[in-house]
Design a protein around this motif. Structure first.
Motif, PDB file in Angstrom:
ATOM      1  N   ALA A  52       0.802  -1.224   0.000  1.00  0.00           N
ATOM      2  CA  ALA A  52       0.000   0.000   0.000  1.00  0.00           C
ATOM      3  C   ALA A  52       0.836   1.276   0.000  1.00  0.00           C
ATOM      4  O   ALA A  52       0.318   2.340  -0.330  1.00  0.00           O
ATOM      5  N   CYS A  53       2.093   1.209   0.369  1.00  0.00           N
ATOM      6  CA  CYS A  53       2.867   2.427   0.605  1.00  0.00           C
ATOM      7  C   CYS A  53       4.125   2.521  -0.246  1.00  0.00           C
ATOM      8  O   CYS A  53       4.585   3.617  -0.562  1.00  0.00           O
ATOM      9  N   CYS A  56       4.888   4.778  -3.376  1.00  0.00           N
ATOM     10  CA  CYS A  56       5.323   6.172  -3.208  1.00  0.00           C
ATOM     11  C   CYS A  56       6.582   6.289  -2.350  1.00  0.00           C
ATOM     12  O   CYS A  56       7.460   7.086  -2.654  1.00  0.00           O
ATOM     13  N   PRO A  68       8.414  10.839   0.523  1.00  0.00           N
ATOM     14  CA  PRO A  68       9.720  11.003   1.169  1.00  0.00           C
ATOM     15  C   PRO A  68      10.173   9.692   1.816  1.00  0.00           C
ATOM     16  O   PRO A  68       9.340   8.835   2.101  1.00  0.00           O
ATOM     17  N   LEU A  75      10.081   9.149  13.434  1.00  0.00           N
ATOM     18  CA  LEU A  75       8.640   9.320  13.640  1.00  0.00           C
ATOM     19  C   LEU A  75       8.166   8.364  14.724  1.00  0.00           C
ATOM     20  O   LEU A  75       8.645   7.250  14.821  1.00  0.00           O
ATOM     21  N   VAL A  90      -0.348  14.656  -1.221  1.00  0.00           N
ATOM     22  CA  VAL A  90      -0.924  13.759  -2.219  1.00  0.00           C
ATOM     23  C   VAL A  90      -1.166  12.362  -1.655  1.00  0.00           C
ATOM     24  O   VAL A  90      -1.688  11.498  -2.332  1.00  0.00           O
ATOM     25  N   MET A  91      -0.757  12.165  -0.396  1.00  0.00           N
ATOM     26  CA  MET A  91      -0.949  10.836   0.197  1.00  0.00           C
ATOM     27  C   MET A  91      -2.391  10.687   0.664  1.00  0.00           C
ATOM     28  O   MET A  91      -2.849  11.434   1.523  1.00  0.00           O
ATOM     29  N   LEU A  95      -5.287   4.410   3.663  1.00  0.00           N
ATOM     30  CA  LEU A  95      -4.863   3.374   2.720  1.00  0.00           C
ATOM     31  C   LEU A  95      -4.908   2.006   3.379  1.00  0.00           C
ATOM     32  O   LEU A  95      -5.139   0.996   2.722  1.00  0.00           O
TER      33      LEU A  95
END
Ligand code: HEC
Length: 114
Positions: A52-53, A56, A68, A75, A90-91, A95
């Motif tokens: 899913a990630c 990007c 990024p 984080l 844009v994320m 998701l």
């Protein structure tokens, strides 16, 4: 002549002892640290992340053309969860959700503190 055998004997003893020790220690594939983190499973999270990630953020969160890098960002779980739920730029939001979200958060936290 007798003296020449001493180093060899010593070597043999060291080798034997090494093998004996190796037999004693149970070599199990130990579960890597922090397999569960913030209530999620890092490994299932990695699978979810790649699906899913990663398009990007790149495979392993190393950074992609759009997203990024998430590696080494420091984080924490709350920040990652909030970003997943709300989306960012844009994320798109949500998701992943539910248990899969918890897993993805665990995975991202694991790579962000690398
Ligand atoms: C469509 C591309 C895209 C997808 C898919 C995507 N992201 Fe992102 N993500 C981004 C972009 C772009 C940013 C930066 C947004 C900004 O700050 O403007 C971002 C930011 C983030 C951040 C914040 C990073 C920081 O340093 O604060 C996190 C955490 C994150 N994404 C996690 C995820 C996770 C987890 C997934 C999968 C569930 C995911 N992203 C899927 C594009 C994407």
């Amino acid at each position: 002549m007798g003296r020449l055998w001493r180093p060899l004997l010593l070597g043999a003893v060291v080798v034997a002892a090494t093998f004996a020790l190796a037999q004693m220690v149970v070599f199990e594939p130990s579960a890597p640290p922090a397999a569960t983190l913030a209530g999620g499973d890092v490994y299932r999270g990695q699978v979810a992340f790649e699906r899913a990630c990663a398009s990007c953020h790149g495979s392993g969160g190393e950074g992609g053309s759009v997203g990024p890098p998430l590696v080494d960002t420091g984080l924490d779980a709350a920040e990652v969860a909030a970003t997943i739920e709300q989306g960012r730029g844009v994320m798109p939001p949500a998701l992943v959700s539910g248990e899969e979200q918890a897993d993805a958060v665990a995975y991202v936290v694991s790579i962000s503190s690398r």
